[in-house]
Design a protein around this motif. Sequence first.
Motif, PDB file in Angstrom:
ATOM      1  N   TYR A   8       0.836  -1.209   0.000  1.00 17.36           N
ATOM      2  CA  TYR A   8       0.000   0.000   0.000  1.00 17.36           C
ATOM      3  C   TYR A   8       0.870   1.259   0.000  1.00 17.36           C
ATOM      4  CZ  TYR A   8      -4.655  -1.955   0.765  1.00 17.36           C
ATOM      5  OH  TYR A   8      -5.865  -2.579   0.612  1.00 17.36           O
ATOM      6  N   PRO A   9       0.469   2.297  -0.720  1.00 15.23           N
ATOM      7  CA  PRO A   9       1.215   3.563  -0.691  1.00 15.23           C
ATOM      8  C   PRO A   9       0.798   4.397   0.520  1.00 15.23           C
ATOM      9  CG  PRO A   9      -0.576   3.770  -2.239  1.00 15.23           C
ATOM     10  CD  PRO A   9      -0.672   2.370  -1.655  1.00 15.23           C
ATOM     11  N   ILE A  10       1.072   3.842   1.691  1.00 19.88           N
ATOM     12  CA  ILE A  10       0.685   4.481   2.952  1.00 19.88           C
ATOM     13  C   ILE A  10       1.925   4.548   3.827  1.00 19.88           C
ATOM     14  CG2 ILE A  10      -0.737   4.243   5.035  1.00 19.88           C
ATOM     15  CD1 ILE A  10      -2.724   2.634   3.368  1.00 19.88           C
ATOM     16  N   ASP A  11       2.097   5.632   4.496  1.00 18.67           N
ATOM     17  CA  ASP A  11       3.218   5.808   5.425  1.00 18.67           C
ATOM     18  C   ASP A  11       3.209   4.655   6.438  1.00 18.67           C
ATOM     19  OD1 ASP A  11       5.077   6.548   7.311  1.00 18.67           O
ATOM     20  OD2 ASP A  11       4.395   8.621   7.449  1.00 18.67           O
ATOM     21  N   PHE A  96      -4.576   0.927  -7.428  1.00 14.52           N
ATOM     22  CA  PHE A  96      -3.153   0.824  -7.099  1.00 14.52           C
ATOM     23  C   PHE A  96      -2.821  -0.599  -6.619  1.00 14.52           C
ATOM     24  CE2 PHE A  96       0.852   2.179  -5.205  1.00 14.52           C
ATOM     25  CZ  PHE A  96       1.213   3.280  -5.978  1.00 14.52           C
ATOM     26  N   ALA A 122       5.562   3.021 -10.481  1.00 16.56           N
ATOM     27  CA  ALA A 122       4.803   3.936  -9.612  1.00 16.56           C
ATOM     28  C   ALA A 122       4.872   3.578  -8.131  1.00 16.56           C
ATOM     29  CB  ALA A 122       3.348   4.010 -10.072  1.00 16.56           C
ATOM     30  N   PHE A 123       5.484   2.445  -7.791  1.00 11.82           N
ATOM     31  CA  PHE A 123       5.594   2.055  -6.373  1.00 11.82           C
ATOM     32  C   PHE A 123       7.048   1.751  -6.041  1.00 11.82           C
ATOM     33  CE2 PHE A 123       5.335  -1.043  -2.824  1.00 11.82           C
ATOM     34  CZ  PHE A 123       4.548  -0.322  -1.940  1.00 11.82           C
ATOM     35  N   GLN A 124       7.514   2.342  -4.949  1.00 10.99           N
ATOM     36  CA  GLN A 124       8.879   2.078  -4.510  1.00 10.99           C
ATOM     37  C   GLN A 124       8.864   0.948  -3.483  1.00 10.99           C
ATOM     38  OE1 GLN A 124      10.949   5.509  -2.948  1.00 10.99           O
ATOM     39  NE2 GLN A 124      12.949   4.567  -3.350  1.00 10.99           N
ATOM     40  N   TYR A 130      11.789   0.427  -7.669  1.00  5.53           N
ATOM     41  CA  TYR A 130      10.598   0.912  -8.378  1.00  5.53           C
ATOM     42  C   TYR A 130       9.969  -0.210  -9.192  1.00  5.53           C
ATOM     43  CZ  TYR A 130      12.215   5.515  -6.998  1.00  5.53           C
ATOM     44  OH  TYR A 130      12.600   6.596  -6.259  1.00  5.53           O
TER      45      TYR A 130
ATOM     46  N   GLN B  49       0.108   9.811  -4.571  1.00  7.02           N
ATOM     47  CA  GLN B  49      -0.089   8.877  -3.471  1.00  7.02           C
ATOM     48  C   GLN B  49       0.880   9.268  -2.364  1.00  7.02           C
ATOM     49  OE1 GLN B  49      -2.348   6.435  -3.409  1.00  7.02           O
ATOM     50  NE2 GLN B  49      -2.883   6.125  -5.557  1.00  7.02           N
ATOM     51  N   ALA B  50       0.733   8.654  -1.214  1.00  3.92           N
ATOM     52  CA  ALA B  50       1.650   8.909  -0.106  1.00  3.92           C
ATOM     53  C   ALA B  50       2.812   7.922  -0.148  1.00  3.92           C
ATOM     54  CB  ALA B  50       0.901   8.757   1.218  1.00  3.92           C
ATOM     55  N   ALA B  51       3.764   8.124   0.733  1.00  2.09           N
ATOM     56  CA  ALA B  51       4.813   7.143   1.041  1.00  2.09           C
ATOM     57  C   ALA B  51       5.466   6.572  -0.217  1.00  2.09           C
ATOM     58  CB  ALA B  51       4.226   6.051   1.937  1.00  2.09           C
ATOM     59  N   ALA B  52       5.372   5.260  -0.404  1.00  4.65           N
ATOM     60  CA  ALA B  52       6.075   4.576  -1.489  1.00  4.65           C
ATOM     61  C   ALA B  52       5.493   4.888  -2.865  1.00  4.65           C
ATOM     62  CB  ALA B  52       6.065   3.070  -1.247  1.00  4.65           C
ATOM     63  N   GLY B  53       4.449   5.721  -2.911  1.00  3.87           N
ATOM     64  CA  GLY B  53       3.907   6.188  -4.180  1.00  3.87           C
ATOM     65  C   GLY B  53       4.109   7.681  -4.371  1.00  3.87           C
ATOM     66  N   HIS B  55       6.582   9.512  -5.171  1.00  4.05           N
ATOM     67  CA  HIS B  55       7.483  10.002  -6.219  1.00  4.05           C
ATOM     68  C   HIS B  55       6.744  10.253  -7.526  1.00  4.05           C
ATOM     69  CE1 HIS B  55       7.204   5.667  -6.540  1.00  4.05           C
ATOM     70  NE2 HIS B  55       7.583   5.752  -7.789  1.00  4.05           N
ATOM     71  N   VAL B  56       5.468   9.947  -7.554  1.00  6.67           N
ATOM     72  CA  VAL B  56       4.650  10.206  -8.738  1.00  6.67           C
ATOM     73  C   VAL B  56       3.744  11.401  -8.463  1.00  6.67           C
ATOM     74  CG1 VAL B  56       2.945   9.281 -10.358  1.00  6.67           C
ATOM     75  CG2 VAL B  56       4.697   7.768  -9.378  1.00  6.67           C
TER      76      VAL B  56
END
Lengths: 149, 149
Positions: A8-11, A96, A122-124, A130, B49-53, B55-56
């Motif tokens: 998830y792109p969440i902190d 996502f 789009a996801f690290q 990436y 997006q936040a966090a791992a997203g 950079h977009v």
Amino acid sequence: MVAAGETYPIDSKIPRADALGYWFKHGAHVCVAEADNTIVGSYTLHANQAAAGAHVANAAFIVAKEARGQGIGRAMGEHCLKEARRLGFRAMQFNFVVSTNESAVKLWQDLGMKIVGILPGAFQHPKRGYVDVYVMYQELLPANEANKR
Amino acid sequence: MVAAGETYPIDSKIPRADALGYWFKHGAHVCVAEADNTIVGSYTLHANQAAAGAHVANAAFIVAKEARGQGIGRAMGEHCLKEARRLGFRAMQFNFVVSTNESAVKLWQDLGMKIVGILPGAFQHPKRGYVDVYVMYQELLPANEANKR
């Protein structure tokens, strides 16, 4: 799951109140999966956009780490799609889906979701760097209306 | 533009405070375009997006009705992509480009954005009914890093 930072792109250090706000956002339908009187998973279902985009649903899912591999995600996915249809949504969109989350991608495809978009890098990912992200989508038209299209 | 309901999934009767909140969301970079000491357009630029997203980037644009066809959207688009790169974003994503908004689609393609996803019937157009929506994307890697990929 959020702390692992792989899906998830969440902190990963999101405060509890913010996490609850994310899951129980205004107008969300939230369900839990129970086994042996314990909550082992949850999903949140809501409109993906407002106004002229509000006929498309979005959902997010979480399964407790210790309850993986028991079909709980599948059971919630099926329930969620049924609920979305019941609530009158005409489609389900996942914005996502991290491509390396292969079991999730396969599960959603099993349930009729299709990859309709690919977001390059789009996801690290904490281990793989990436990686691509999928947008997945499924129309949920009632059968009689689907025939007319 | 929002009141016309043809391009954004936003309630056409959105209160002014909510509209400002949408545009000036936390961490957003907002720019305006001026002509003859009048604001004729604006864009808002922020992480999609936040966090791992994070950079977009994502951005939204608006041009005053009476100032259309003068290249203001193009000027803002170019400025926005440059700003996104300067701020260190690695990609730009537009989540919701209504397919019937042909001039916008063409403009974004001119500026290097590619259609990476199609959401069938995801926008209820006030005149044309359910129409497709595009997800558009562009990597913004610095030239030296792009060569390495």
